[in-house]
Design a protein around this motif. Structure first.
Motif, short mmCIF file in Angstrom:
data_model
loop_
_atom_site.label_atom_id
_atom_site.label_comp_id
_atom_site.label_asym_id
_atom_site.label_seq_id
_atom_site.Cartn_x
_atom_site.Cartn_y
_atom_site.Cartn_z
N PHE A 72 0.86 -1.17 0.00
CA PHE A 72 0.00 0.00 0.00
C PHE A 72 0.90 1.23 0.00
N VAL A 73 0.62 2.17 -0.91
CA VAL A 73 1.48 3.34 -1.08
C VAL A 73 0.65 4.61 -1.11
N ARG A 74 1.22 5.67 -0.51
CA ARG A 74 0.66 7.01 -0.66
C ARG A 74 1.77 7.91 -1.20
N ASP A 75 1.49 8.62 -2.31
CA ASP A 75 2.53 9.47 -2.88
C ASP A 75 2.44 10.90 -2.36
N ALA A 76 3.38 11.73 -2.79
CA ALA A 76 3.47 13.11 -2.28
C ALA A 76 2.29 13.97 -2.71
N LYS A 77 1.53 13.53 -3.72
CA LYS A 77 0.36 14.29 -4.17
C LYS A 77 -0.92 13.80 -3.50
N GLY A 78 -0.79 12.81 -2.61
CA GLY A 78 -1.96 12.32 -1.90
C GLY A 78 -2.64 11.14 -2.55
N LYS A 79 -2.18 10.69 -3.71
CA LYS A 79 -2.78 9.53 -4.37
C LYS A 79 -2.39 8.26 -3.61
N GLU A 80 -3.32 7.30 -3.60
CA GLU A 80 -3.06 6.04 -2.92
C GLU A 80 -3.08 4.88 -3.90
N ALA A 99 -13.19 -4.79 -5.19
CA ALA A 99 -13.25 -4.92 -3.73
C ALA A 99 -12.10 -4.16 -3.06
N ASN A 100 -10.88 -4.31 -3.61
CA ASN A 100 -9.73 -3.63 -3.03
C ASN A 100 -9.89 -2.12 -3.10
N ALA A 101 -10.39 -1.63 -4.23
CA ALA A 101 -10.59 -0.19 -4.39
C ALA A 101 -11.61 0.32 -3.38
N SER A 102 -12.68 -0.45 -3.18
CA SER A 102 -13.72 -0.01 -2.25
C SER A 102 -13.19 0.03 -0.82
N LEU A 103 -12.32 -0.93 -0.46
CA LEU A 103 -11.75 -0.93 0.89
C LEU A 103 -10.75 0.22 1.07
N MET A 104 -10.05 0.58 0.01
CA MET A 104 -9.17 1.75 0.09
C MET A 104 -10.00 2.99 0.40
N ASP A 105 -11.17 3.11 -0.24
CA ASP A 105 -12.04 4.25 0.04
C ASP A 105 -12.56 4.20 1.47
N THR A 106 -12.93 3.00 1.92
CA THR A 106 -13.47 2.84 3.27
C THR A 106 -12.48 3.31 4.32
N PRO A 119 -9.03 10.75 -1.31
CA PRO A 119 -7.91 10.76 -2.26
C PRO A 119 -8.12 9.83 -3.45
N PRO A 120 -7.49 10.13 -4.57
CA PRO A 120 -7.53 9.23 -5.72
C PRO A 120 -7.00 7.85 -5.33
N ALA A 121 -7.64 6.80 -5.84
CA ALA A 121 -7.25 5.43 -5.50
C ALA A 121 -6.95 4.65 -6.78
N ILE A 122 -5.78 4.02 -6.81
CA ILE A 122 -5.36 3.26 -7.99
C ILE A 122 -4.97 1.85 -7.55
N ARG A 152 -15.30 10.23 -19.57
CA ARG A 152 -14.80 9.68 -18.32
C ARG A 152 -15.62 10.15 -17.12
N PHE A 153 -15.92 9.21 -16.24
CA PHE A 153 -16.62 9.50 -14.99
C PHE A 153 -15.55 9.86 -13.96
N GLU A 154 -15.50 11.12 -13.56
CA GLU A 154 -14.39 11.63 -12.76
C GLU A 154 -14.53 11.28 -11.28
N ASP A 155 -14.28 10.00 -10.96
CA ASP A 155 -14.35 9.56 -9.56
C ASP A 155 -12.96 9.36 -8.96
N ASP A 156 -11.93 9.73 -9.72
CA ASP A 156 -10.54 9.62 -9.25
C ASP A 156 -10.16 8.20 -8.85
#
Length: 285
Positions: A72-80, A99-106, A119-122, A152-156
């Protein structure tokens, strides 16, 4: 540990590649520069800076099964980022990415927090094969709006699949995937990744740490599985005409995340048979 067990473990360590998830997150642990290099290549962003990183991060889920992120990583711009290495296509199922993306949001939804501040989640899958079957070295998956000409649906949020079976010499991504498939650190292109791999394969302290990690992995497996479940794997093998001793050997090698082809060769059986035993015993990777 007996002398024979240690020698077998050392042989397994020599065969490890970054495509083996245990070796991957072991090498990347405490190496933000290594993870930074990987993300810079995959995202084609030479300015990316890793601010925070955790390997084998447990993500609790009060409503169902817990998830463990490889890195799990968080960069200097806040993206995860959730970065996963998957040798088995089943482990890179699109629903797992969802599922992983939803848990990152949670993890980021706090009382009073504004939705725009999530934050944006990738989610990034580095796969040994090509689960999307498009023959491309990399796939970028994002939501679109059908009625607006697939705008594009801008949900980051984004999902990226990296196909490690394509290893072109003339691209940074191809060279990186060569490194992921390489067993010999001396043949790797990235100095950062080569140094980490060399430490755990050649340095006395690194090898000792790797042995301990493999032992802990085997212990956790034993704790998670009942005797009945472990014996089930032996019974399945016997039904397929494989000797009980051979099945036990296969299970031991699977616990250490040895290469499927090596396991098949060592035990004079097919790769498909090894994969089947792995799946039946919750050891697929």
């Amino acid at each position: 540990m007996t002398k024979e067990d240690r020698e077998e473990m050392l042989r397994d360590i020599a065969k490890f590649r970054l495509m083996d998830d245990t070796f991957f997150h072991t090498c990347l642990k405490d190496s933000p520069s290594g993870m930074e290099w990987i993300l810079r290549v995959i995202l084609a962003d030479p300015e990316l800076v890793v601010l925070e990183m955790h390997t084998q991060e447990d993500v609790p889920n009060v409503y169902g099964r817990e998830v463990v992120f490889d890195v799990f990583v968080r960069d200097a711009k806040g993206k995860e980022y959730d970065v996963e290495v998957q040798r088995d296509n089943a482990g890179a199922d699109p629903r797992r990415a969802r599922a992983n993306a939803s848990l990152m949001d949670t993890m980021n939804i706090e009382k009073g927090k504004k939705w725009k501040d999530i934050p944006p989640a990738i989610v990034i899958f580095i796969t040994e094969h090509d689960p999307l079957k498009g023959g491309k070295p990399i796939y970028h998956v994002r939501r679109t709006i059908e009625e607006l000409d697939n705008k594009r649906f801008e949900d980051d949020a984004a999902i990226i699949y990296v196909n490690a079976s394509i290893q072109n010499d003339d691209t940074p991504l191809g060279l990186l995937m060569q490194d992921f498939a390489c067993k010999d650190p001396g043949m790797m292109h990235s100095k950062i990744l080569a140094e980490r791999a060399r430490y755990f394969k050649s340095d006395e302290h690194g090898v000792m740490n790797m042995c301990k990690i493999m032992e802990e992995f085997a212990k956790k497996y034993a704790e998670r599985h009942t005797v009945e479940e472990r014996e089930k794997g032996v019974a399945i093998g016997r039904a397929a005409g494989i000797a009980e001793k051979t099945v036990r050997t296969i299970l031991n090698q699977l616990k250490r995340h040895a290469d499927y082809e090596i396991i098949a060769s060592d035990n004079e059986t097919s790769v498909d048979e090894v994969i089947r035993i792995a799946k039946e015993n919750g050891l697929a990777y």
